[in-house]
Design a protein around this motif. Structure first.
Motif, PDB file in Angstrom:
ATOM      1  N   ASN A  60       8.494  35.563  42.467  1.00  0.00           N
ATOM      2  CA  ASN A  60       9.958  35.735  42.413  1.00  0.00           C
ATOM      3  C   ASN A  60      10.572  35.658  43.821  1.00  0.00           C
ATOM      4  O   ASN A  60      11.453  36.419  44.185  1.00  0.00           O
ATOM      5  N   THR A  61      10.057  34.704  44.602  1.00  0.00           N
ATOM      6  CA  THR A  61      10.436  34.574  46.020  1.00  0.00           C
ATOM      7  C   THR A  61      10.889  33.146  46.298  1.00  0.00           C
ATOM      8  O   THR A  61      10.247  32.184  45.854  1.00  0.00           O
ATOM      9  N   ILE A  62      11.987  33.026  47.067  1.00  0.00           N
ATOM     10  CA  ILE A  62      12.508  31.714  47.485  1.00  0.00           C
ATOM     11  C   ILE A  62      12.282  31.590  48.994  1.00  0.00           C
ATOM     12  O   ILE A  62      12.486  32.550  49.755  1.00  0.00           O
ATOM     13  N   VAL A  63      11.881  30.374  49.410  1.00  0.00           N
ATOM     14  CA  VAL A  63      11.582  30.130  50.830  1.00  0.00           C
ATOM     15  C   VAL A  63      12.721  29.302  51.435  1.00  0.00           C
ATOM     16  O   VAL A  63      13.137  28.290  50.863  1.00  0.00           O
ATOM     17  N   PHE A  64      13.173  29.760  52.628  1.00  0.00           N
ATOM     18  CA  PHE A  64      14.260  29.063  53.341  1.00  0.00           C
ATOM     19  C   PHE A  64      13.828  28.772  54.762  1.00  0.00           C
ATOM     20  O   PHE A  64      13.032  29.513  55.358  1.00  0.00           O
ATOM     21  N   ILE A  65      14.382  27.699  55.320  1.00  0.00           N
ATOM     22  CA  ILE A  65      14.303  27.461  56.772  1.00  0.00           C
ATOM     23  C   ILE A  65      15.600  28.015  57.373  1.00  0.00           C
ATOM     24  O   ILE A  65      16.702  27.639  56.945  1.00  0.00           O
ATOM     25  N   VAL A  66      15.444  28.906  58.337  1.00  0.00           N
ATOM     26  CA  VAL A  66      16.608  29.622  58.897  1.00  0.00           C
ATOM     27  C   VAL A  66      16.691  29.389  60.406  1.00  0.00           C
ATOM     28  O   VAL A  66      15.776  28.814  61.018  1.00  0.00           O
ATOM     29  N   ASP A  67      17.793  29.847  60.979  1.00  0.00           N
ATOM     30  CA  ASP A  67      17.993  29.754  62.441  1.00  0.00           C
ATOM     31  C   ASP A  67      16.977  30.647  63.146  1.00  0.00           C
ATOM     32  O   ASP A  67      16.652  31.738  62.683  1.00  0.00           O
ATOM     33  N   ILE A  68      16.490  30.180  64.279  1.00  0.00           N
ATOM     34  CA  ILE A  68      15.412  30.903  64.976  1.00  0.00           C
ATOM     35  C   ILE A  68      15.891  32.239  65.553  1.00  0.00           C
ATOM     36  O   ILE A  68      15.089  33.159  65.768  1.00  0.00           O
ATOM     37  N   LYS A  69      17.184  32.358  65.773  1.00  0.00           N
ATOM     38  CA  LYS A  69      17.722  33.605  66.343  1.00  0.00           C
ATOM     39  C   LYS A  69      18.077  34.631  65.265  1.00  0.00           C
ATOM     40  O   LYS A  69      18.400  35.780  65.584  1.00  0.00           O
TER      41      LYS A  69
ATOM     42  N   LYS B 155      10.717  30.219  59.239  1.00  0.00           N
ATOM     43  CA  LYS B 155      10.654  30.209  57.781  1.00  0.00           C
ATOM     44  C   LYS B 155      10.872  31.633  57.278  1.00  0.00           C
ATOM     45  O   LYS B 155      10.346  32.585  57.875  1.00  0.00           O
ATOM     46  N   ALA B 156      11.690  31.786  56.218  1.00  0.00           N
ATOM     47  CA  ALA B 156      11.979  33.106  55.656  1.00  0.00           C
ATOM     48  C   ALA B 156      11.579  33.132  54.187  1.00  0.00           C
ATOM     49  O   ALA B 156      12.001  32.268  53.414  1.00  0.00           O
ATOM     50  N   TYR B 157      10.772  34.140  53.797  1.00  0.00           N
ATOM     51  CA  TYR B 157      10.383  34.362  52.406  1.00  0.00           C
ATOM     52  C   TYR B 157      11.289  35.469  51.852  1.00  0.00           C
ATOM     53  O   TYR B 157      11.142  36.635  52.231  1.00  0.00           O
ATOM     54  N   VAL B 158      12.222  35.108  51.000  1.00  0.00           N
ATOM     55  CA  VAL B 158      13.211  36.066  50.468  1.00  0.00           C
ATOM     56  C   VAL B 158      12.773  36.449  49.058  1.00  0.00           C
ATOM     57  O   VAL B 158      12.828  35.629  48.120  1.00  0.00           O
ATOM     58  N   ARG B 159      12.332  37.697  48.900  1.00  0.00           N
ATOM     59  CA  ARG B 159      11.933  38.192  47.590  1.00  0.00           C
ATOM     60  C   ARG B 159      13.165  38.786  46.914  1.00  0.00           C
ATOM     61  O   ARG B 159      13.825  39.656  47.487  1.00  0.00           O
ATOM     62  N   LEU B 160      13.440  38.332  45.696  1.00  0.00           N
ATOM     63  CA  LEU B 160      14.644  38.779  44.990  1.00  0.00           C
ATOM     64  C   LEU B 160      14.386  40.099  44.284  1.00  0.00           C
ATOM     65  O   LEU B 160      13.232  40.474  43.998  1.00  0.00           O
ATOM     66  N   ALA B 161      15.488  40.799  43.996  1.00  0.00           N
ATOM     67  CA  ALA B 161      15.384  42.051  43.247  1.00  0.00           C
ATOM     68  C   ALA B 161      14.964  41.762  41.812  1.00  0.00           C
ATOM     69  O   ALA B 161      15.042  40.623  41.328  1.00  0.00           O
ATOM     70  N   SER B 162      14.490  42.791  41.113  1.00  0.00           N
ATOM     71  CA  SER B 162      13.978  42.615  39.748  1.00  0.00           C
ATOM     72  C   SER B 162      15.073  42.154  38.783  1.00  0.00           C
ATOM     73  O   SER B 162      14.777  41.600  37.719  1.00  0.00           O
ATOM     74  N   ASP B 163      16.344  42.392  39.125  1.00  0.00           N
ATOM     75  CA  ASP B 163      17.452  41.977  38.248  1.00  0.00           C
ATOM     76  C   ASP B 163      17.640  40.461  38.230  1.00  0.00           C
ATOM     77  O   ASP B 163      18.224  39.921  37.285  1.00  0.00           O
ATOM     78  N   TYR B 164      17.189  39.763  39.292  1.00  0.00           N
ATOM     79  CA  TYR B 164      17.436  38.324  39.421  1.00  0.00           C
ATOM     80  C   TYR B 164      16.128  37.551  39.198  1.00  0.00           C
ATOM     81  O   TYR B 164      15.030  38.017  39.577  1.00  0.00           O
ATOM     82  N   ASP B 165      16.249  36.354  38.630  1.00  0.00           N
ATOM     83  CA  ASP B 165      15.097  35.477  38.408  1.00  0.00           C
ATOM     84  C   ASP B 165      15.161  34.328  39.413  1.00  0.00           C
ATOM     85  O   ASP B 165      16.185  33.654  39.552  1.00  0.00           O
ATOM     86  N   ALA B 166      14.062  34.114  40.117  1.00  0.00           N
ATOM     87  CA  ALA B 166      14.005  33.092  41.164  1.00  0.00           C
ATOM     88  C   ALA B 166      14.152  31.685  40.588  1.00  0.00           C
ATOM     89  O   ALA B 166      14.731  30.802  41.239  1.00  0.00           O
ATOM     90  N   LEU B 167      13.616  31.434  39.356  1.00  0.00           N
ATOM     91  CA  LEU B 167      13.732  30.110  38.735  1.00  0.00           C
ATOM     92  C   LEU B 167      15.181  29.735  38.456  1.00  0.00           C
ATOM     93  O   LEU B 167      15.613  28.608  38.719  1.00  0.00           O
ATOM     94  N   ASP B 168      15.949  30.715  37.934  1.00  0.00           N
ATOM     95  CA  ASP B 168      17.379  30.464  37.654  1.00  0.00           C
ATOM     96  C   ASP B 168      18.141  30.167  38.946  1.00  0.00           C
ATOM     97  O   ASP B 168      18.983  29.259  38.995  1.00  0.00           O
ATOM     98  N   VAL B 169      17.848  30.950  39.987  1.00  0.00           N
ATOM     99  CA  VAL B 169      18.521  30.762  41.279  1.00  0.00           C
ATOM    100  C   VAL B 169      18.153  29.405  41.864  1.00  0.00           C
ATOM    101  O   VAL B 169      18.998  28.688  42.418  1.00  0.00           O
ATOM    102  N   ALA B 170      16.879  29.006  41.725  1.00  0.00           N
ATOM    103  CA  ALA B 170      16.420  27.704  42.235  1.00  0.00           C
ATOM    104  C   ALA B 170      17.121  26.564  41.508  1.00  0.00           C
ATOM    105  O   ALA B 170      17.482  25.555  42.133  1.00  0.00           O
ATOM    106  N   ASN B 171      17.297  26.731  40.201  1.00  0.00           N
ATOM    107  CA  ASN B 171      18.033  25.716  39.439  1.00  0.00           C
ATOM    108  C   ASN B 171      19.484  25.597  39.898  1.00  0.00           C
ATOM    109  O   ASN B 171      20.038  24.506  40.005  1.00  0.00           O
ATOM    110  N   LYS B 172      20.082  26.774  40.147  1.00  0.00           N
ATOM    111  CA  LYS B 172      21.495  26.792  40.594  1.00  0.00           C
ATOM    112  C   LYS B 172      21.626  26.122  41.973  1.00  0.00           C
ATOM    113  O   LYS B 172      22.587  25.387  42.224  1.00  0.00           O
TER     114      LYS B 172
END
Length: 212
Positions: free
Chosen positions: A150-159, A191-208
């Motif tokens: 239930n985790t989404i991976v992002f590339i973020v600013d280094i600072k 690289k940032a690994y953002v784990r979502l709260a139990s209320d949200y589904d990572a698949l739905d967010v990825a689709n959005k």
């Protein structure tokens, strides 16, 4: 022939009456002066002098107080004059130091009051949500994280730090992150690994977002 006066006695009486009136005026003045009796002054004695009323004791007390106040003021002024003439730094005592350490004394610190702006453009926060999150990752390992953890991976600013990444994800995608882990890749990107709260589904967010 002109007519003669009927009564020659009346004619003679007029100048006599006028002369009599003049005499009476002269005689009245010494009579008035004689009416005021003069006080007899004994020979060998001076004329009596009018006695002045003595000043009250209350007035004397006030005068004495005023005089004493003036004297005290004069004394104080003389002392201050001597002190000024003598100077402050006549007697100098060397301070006895009991330790080898020297502490700088606390001096006056005033606020900055610049006469002109040092920057031509005012400062603004450049680390907003659009500059923090650059793009989501859609690699095989990232997709596995979405399905399993239930985790989404992002590339973020280094600072950017973890709190900033959390707030940026919330503002952009309206999701609540429970945990954020970061790492810097060998190519210098973060690289940032953002784990979502139990209320949200990572698949739905990825689709959005459009990853899947």
């Amino acid at each position: 022939m002109p007519p003669k006066d009927k009564d020659p006695k009346a004619k003679a009486a007029k100048p006599a009456a006028a002369a009599k009136g003049k005499k009476t005026d002269k005689a009245e003045k010494p009579a008035a002066a004689a009416a005021e009796p003069k006080k007899p002054v004994a020979k060998g004695k001076a004329a009596p002098v009018e006695k002045k009323s003595a000043p009250s004791r209350k007035g004397e007390g006030k005068d004495a107080k005023n005089i004493s106040k003036q004297k005290s003021k004069i004394d104080a002024a003389v002392k201050s004059k001597k002190a000024v003439q003598k100077g402050v730094f006549q007697k100098s005592k060397r301070k006895v130091r009991t330790s080898v350490h020297f502490r700088r004394p606390k001096t006056l610190k005033q606020k900055r009051n610049p006469k002109y702006p040092r920057r031509s453009v005012p400062w603004r926060n450049r680390m907003d949500q659009f500059s923090i999150i650059q793009r989501p990752l859609s690699t095989e390992s990232a997709m596995k994280k979405i399905e399993d953890n239930n985790t989404i991976v992002f590339i973020v600013d280094i600072k950017a730090n973890k709190q900033q990444i959390k707030m940026a994800v919330k503002k952009l995608y309206e999701i609540q992150a429970s945990k954020v882990n970061t790492l810097i890749k060998p190519d210098g990107t973060k690289k940032a690994y953002v784990r979502l709260a139990s209320d949200y589904d990572a698949l739905d967010v990825a689709n959005k977002i459009g990853i899947i």
